[in-house]
Design a protein around this motif. Structure first.
Motif, PDB file in Angstrom:
ATOM      1  N   UNK A  52       0.797  -1.220   0.000  1.00 38.07           N
ATOM      2  CA  UNK A  52       0.000   0.000   0.000  1.00 38.07           C
ATOM      3  C   UNK A  52       0.832   1.274   0.000  1.00 38.07           C
ATOM      4  N   UNK A  53       2.048   1.207  -0.515  1.00 36.36           N
ATOM      5  CA  UNK A  53       2.945   2.371  -0.527  1.00 36.36           C
ATOM      6  C   UNK A  53       3.382   2.713  -1.956  1.00 36.36           C
ATOM      7  N   UNK A  54       2.467   2.560  -2.885  1.00 35.14           N
ATOM      8  CA  UNK A  54       2.819   2.786  -4.293  1.00 35.14           C
ATOM      9  C   UNK A  54       3.302   4.199  -4.548  1.00 35.14           C
ATOM     10  N   UNK A  55       2.595   5.202  -3.941  1.00 33.37           N
ATOM     11  CA  UNK A  55       2.963   6.593  -4.202  1.00 33.37           C
ATOM     12  C   UNK A  55       4.341   6.917  -3.652  1.00 33.37           C
ATOM     13  N   UNK A  56       4.674   6.372  -2.464  1.00 35.17           N
ATOM     14  CA  UNK A  56       6.002   6.607  -1.883  1.00 35.17           C
ATOM     15  C   UNK A  56       7.093   5.965  -2.724  1.00 35.17           C
ATOM     16  N   UNK A  57       6.836   4.741  -3.211  1.00 30.05           N
ATOM     17  CA  UNK A  57       7.814   4.051  -4.047  1.00 30.05           C
ATOM     18  C   UNK A  57       7.998   4.792  -5.366  1.00 30.05           C
TER      19      UNK A  57
END
Length: 348
Positions: free
Chosen positions: A289-294
């Motif tokens: 659930x950390x697509x935007x951070x990645x």
């Protein structure tokens, strides 16, 4: 119609300031008034006064940015989306990082073209002076000694005389080039049109492809941070990449893959936007659930790799120009000095 093009550095700074203000619970109007009190630059002060006047009428920040006529459409759209989704501080922070990356890449490209251009101009100027001014002096000296320069030096001098004869034409060409450069500087629409045509022709080649891909990834990061769905995020990211044909094709392929059930990481990898390594990292981010951070990390790494590629190109060009300049000047001088040394030896 936009009044003038603001720098990416200023847009990044302004987005950062507004993000900090909103995170502190300060309204757009009060925050703009605070920034206006501390601003010393006349142009920026006028921009803030314009924004404040609109905000005081009860309009939100995106409307104030739009009404001012100073800010890019993409920034206005993203701020509006941030307002609607309730993620305005996060959107502004992502906008700041996005424009900061654009500013660094623009500076890297300018530096990469400026230094070689100056070096090339100096090389041409030195060679021009040698064959137009210096060689005739040596030719007169040889004539007084009852001999002549080497055949190569004579041909170079004849070429110099030819250049001197068409000096008016050369001056006209440079004048036209200067006028075109001035028009490009004065008329942003013309500059953008030529830039777009160049990007469409060269956008899928070498470092130009890396730059366009970096802008694309940065745009995806920004759009995702603003709460957009994937299809819309990809579409807006393609528009911010300078509407390059190659990038638009990658975007369309990514959307098709996502619509057929592919994950974001697979779609971006298969369309050639990100590498297989970055796709693996993004896949992990999707599961956690950390697509935007990645995506933010991928954008930063893509920018760094692009800058390194630009630096490598400059590192190859500059020594090459120096070697060519040295070789040309050496050949010219040797073609004159060797016969001169023969005469001096004969006299001695």
């Amino acid at each position: 119609m936009r009044k003038r093009q603001l720098t990416n550095a200023y847009l990044s700074m302004l987005c950062t300031e507004y993000a900090m203000l909103f995170q502190s619970g300060i309204t757009a109007g009060d925050g703009t008034a605070m920034m206006l009190d501390d601003e010393t630059d006349k142009e920026r002060k006028a921009i803030l006064q314009n924004l404040l006047a609109t905000l005081e009428k009860g309009k939100n920040l995106s409307e104030a940015l739009n009404d001012s006529g100073y800010f890019p459409d993409y920034m206005i759209t993203m701020v509006g989306i941030g307002e609607k989704t309730g993620r305005l501080p996060e959107t502004l922070t992502s906008l700041s990082e996005h424009y900061d990356r654009k500013d660094r890449l623009t500076a890297a490209v300018k530096n990469a073209t400026l230094y070689p251009a100056i070096l090339l101009a100096m090389m041409v100027a030195v060679v021009f002076v040698l064959i137009v001014q210096v060689l005739p002096i040596f030719n007169d000296t040889f004539a007084r000694l009852g001999t002549q320069m080497s055949p190569m030096a004579m041909r170079l001098m004849q070429f110099g005389n030819l250049l001197k004869g068409v000096s008016a034409g050369i001056a006209l060409v440079f004048g036209v080039l200067f006028a075109v450069a001035l028009l490009l500087w004065i008329i942003p629409e013309l500059r953008e049109g030529i830039s777009k045509a160049f990007k469409n022709r060269m956008g899928n080649k070498g470092v130009f492809n890396k730059i366009a891909s970096t802008h694309f990834v940065s745009g995806i990061t920004l759009a995702m941070a603003s709460g957009l769905d994937l299809d819309k995020a990809l579409e807006m990211a393609a528009s911010i990449s300078g509407d390059v044909k190659a990038v638009r094709e990658q975007q369309e392929k990514s959307v098709k893959l996502i619509n057929t059930g592919s994950s974001l990481s697979s779609a971006l990898r298969d369309s050639g936007i990100i590498s297989a390594r970055d796709a693996r990292v993004l896949a992990i981010g999707e599961r956690s659930g950390m697509s935007d951070a990645v995506m933010g990390d991928i954008a930063k790494r893509s920018e760094r790799e692009t800058q390194e590629e630009i630096n490598r190109i400059v590192a190859r060009i500059e020594p090459t120009l120096v070697v060519i300049t040295t070789a040309i000047i050496g050949v010219i001088l040797l073609s004159v000095m060797l016969p001169m040394m023969g005469i001096m030896t004969a006299i001695g």
